[in-house]
Design a protein around this motif. Structure first.
Motif, PDB file in Angstrom:
ATOM      1  N   THR A 192     -13.530  90.461 -10.869  1.00  0.00           N
ATOM      2  CA  THR A 192     -14.364  89.850 -11.911  1.00  0.00           C
ATOM      3  C   THR A 192     -15.801  90.351 -11.912  1.00  0.00           C
ATOM      4  O   THR A 192     -16.493  90.201 -12.924  1.00  0.00           O
ATOM      5  CB  THR A 192     -14.398  88.319 -11.755  1.00  0.00           C
ATOM      6  N   GLU A 204     -11.581  89.302 -20.491  1.00  0.00           N
ATOM      7  CA  GLU A 204     -10.555  88.281 -20.684  1.00  0.00           C
ATOM      8  C   GLU A 204     -10.370  88.035 -22.179  1.00  0.00           C
ATOM      9  O   GLU A 204     -11.318  87.699 -22.892  1.00  0.00           O
ATOM     10  CB  GLU A 204     -10.954  86.982 -19.990  1.00  0.00           C
ATOM     11  N   GLY A 219      -3.076  85.983 -15.614  1.00  0.00           N
ATOM     12  CA  GLY A 219      -3.989  87.082 -15.898  1.00  0.00           C
ATOM     13  C   GLY A 219      -3.447  88.177 -16.781  1.00  0.00           C
ATOM     14  O   GLY A 219      -4.047  89.257 -16.865  1.00  0.00           O
ATOM     15  N   THR A 221      -5.952  89.703 -19.189  1.00  0.00           N
ATOM     16  CA  THR A 221      -7.192  90.236 -18.622  1.00  0.00           C
ATOM     17  C   THR A 221      -7.056  91.713 -18.266  1.00  0.00           C
ATOM     18  O   THR A 221      -5.945  92.248 -18.156  1.00  0.00           O
ATOM     19  CB  THR A 221      -7.608  89.457 -17.361  1.00  0.00           C
TER      20      THR A 221
END
Length: 487
Positions: free
Chosen positions: A270, A421, A454, A457
């Motif tokens: 991230t 995201e 995820g 993402t």
């Protein structure tokens, strides 16, 4: 015979190529034991090389035991001490039936093997390795020559499992400058982060079923090693300033854990930097529940702005519950496979024995070159240059993301990557397939999630991509993502 000899490598002496050629003929059985070889003059004519070249080749073969000489009679092929070829009946082993669950799981978790490869002219956002154009090559050469001149004979021999003492002493001071209280602590040099992490996991007991806490998402290599070492992973969601403490407290109320793994700075994937206040709160919770913490010092040096955030091991003061794994791989030179573990002296003593049992020691040559480079005072100058370039690229990449992919949430406070995201039902694997057909690839984010989430993402690594390609690549990603959202 001898009519297929070719000089294949211009930078390898011809006599060595002749020696290897004749050796291959002997090993394949084309030349038999006690068979007389052609005279050096005749062999030179057969191979199209000088007689002196053949003389040097025969001498080399005799030194290795493939040829013997009879005074006045010439050179002969020495009988091989072990049978070759068809002397032993061949058999085939079905290796897939011989492998254990560890090997099978390693293959299943090895996403690098099954990932999309970057073809020629492909714009690849998959790497977060440093840009080799920034490497301080002249000073690395100088460091190598300096250290070899001082103790070259020592460096080329076996070293110590714990590590190269001058480097350990330097890195201990380096960690002290980060605010770490060194009382009761010691250090082990490893071959990068992965080896250090794997050894720690191998040493830790599973008194609570091997339960481990970590951020979700987290470093894919850590997930692989945790699973391969039999740990049960509990991922805690991230917020804009680090791990979600409320969710962490909930997890702590449900069961006991054997350890925790955190990446507080420029978190992979991230890019989030855990705030100072949250670091303190996190460590208070770990201390309250007596959970050992493995801290990944990933990219800690790539701070582009803001005040320095103390590593978790520094917030623990004289406590011994934090194991810090450090490495310069993402900042300096990943080809020098050197990392370090800083932890309680008793734990380091155990890890030293594990290290000795596994691979004796990390390359002393690599350690010494890194030490000399650091000792010569080049780290800060290099970091200043690298930070300036990576900061510029970071800001440019973020700007392009916001321009071309405004419908995705972007996180990342620095380092060498950004994390995107999309809306909940978006599939970045589908996007990757479309992008790869248009010459762009990236890393889907589900690779980093502990719970199968995820899929919406992706990670964008920009360190080795030119400004022009960053703009072009993100424009393509944004355009194809928009079409996917519409369809």
């Amino acid at each position: 015979m001898f009519n297929d000899f070719e000089i294949l490598e211009e930078d390898v002496p011809v006599h060595l190529q002749v020696k290897q050629y004749i050796k291959r003929l002997i090993l394949k059985g084309a030349l038999h034991g006690d068979q007389k070889l052609a005279s050096t003059r005749e062999m030179g004519q057969l191979l199209g090389v000088s007689r002196n070249t053949v003389i040097a080749a025969y001498e080399g073969l005799e030194e290795e035991g493939f040829v013997y000489t009879l005074q006045g009679k010439g050179s002969y092929v020495a009988p091989l001490s072990a049978a070759t070829g068809d002397a032993v009946p061949p058999w085939k082993t079905e290796w897939s039936s011989r492998l254990n669950d560890y090997a099978r799981q390693a293959v299943d978790l090895d996403r690098m093997k099954s990932g999309i490869r970057a073809g020629r002219n492909t714009i690849s956002f998959t790497s977060i390795a440093p840009d080799d154009h920034l490497f301080d090559l002249d000073h690395v050469k100088r460091a190598f020559l300096d250290r070899m001149a001082i103790e070259g004979n020592v460096l080329l021999n076996y070293g110590y499992a714990k590590g190269y003492k001058p480097l350990i002493e330097f890195l201990m001071r380096y960690m002290e400058q980060k605010g770490v209280d060194l009382q009761g602590k010691d250090m082990l040099i490893t071959s990068g982060f992965t080896e250090g992490f794997d050894m720690i996991l191998a040493a830790l007991g599973k008194n609570n079923g091997g339960a481990v806490l970590c951020e979700n998402p987290t470093h894919h290599t850590a997930i692989k090693n945790l699973k391969l070492n039999g740990f049960e992973i509990k991922g805690i969601p991230m917020e804009h300033d680090g791990i979600n403490l409320r969710e962490l407290e909930r997890a702590l109320s449900e069961r006991a854990y054997d350890c925790a793994y955190f990446v507080p700075s420029y978190h992979n994937p991230t890019g989030i930097v855990t705030s100072p206040g949250k670091r303190i709160a996190l460590m208070k919770l770990m201390a309250e529940h007596q959970i050992p913490v493995i801290e990944d010092g990933f990219n800690e040096e790539l701070r582009y702005s803001g005040s320095h955030a103390l590593p978790l091991i520094a917030t623990a003061g004289r406590g011994n519950g934090v194991i810090y794994i450090g490495s310069f791989s993402k900042v300096l030179f990943p080809g020098l496979r050197v990392g370090w573990v800083l932890a309680d002296r008793e734990l380091i003593d155990y890890l030293e024995s594990i290290k000795r049992a596994r691979n004796i020691h990390t390359s002393t040559l690599d350690q010494s070159v890194l030490f000399q480079y650091l000792h010569n005072g080049h780290l800060e100058k290099y970091l200043k240059k690298a930070r300036a370039e990576y900061k510029r690229k970071y800001e440019w990449t973020r700007l392009c993301c916001e321009k071309y992919i405004p419908f995705a949430r972007v996180t990342g406070d620095g380092g060498l990557h950004l994390f995107l995201e999309f809306e909940e039902n978006f599939d970045t694997h589908q996007l990757l397939e479309a992008c790869s057909e248009n010459g762009v690839i990236f890393t889907p984010g589900d690779l980093f999630f502990t719970d199968g989430g995820g899929v919406n993402t992706m990670r964008v690594g920009f360190s080795r991509v030119s400004d022009e390609d960053i703009d072009k690549g993100l424009r393509i990603i944004g355009g194809l993502a928009a079409k996917q959202l519409e369809g």
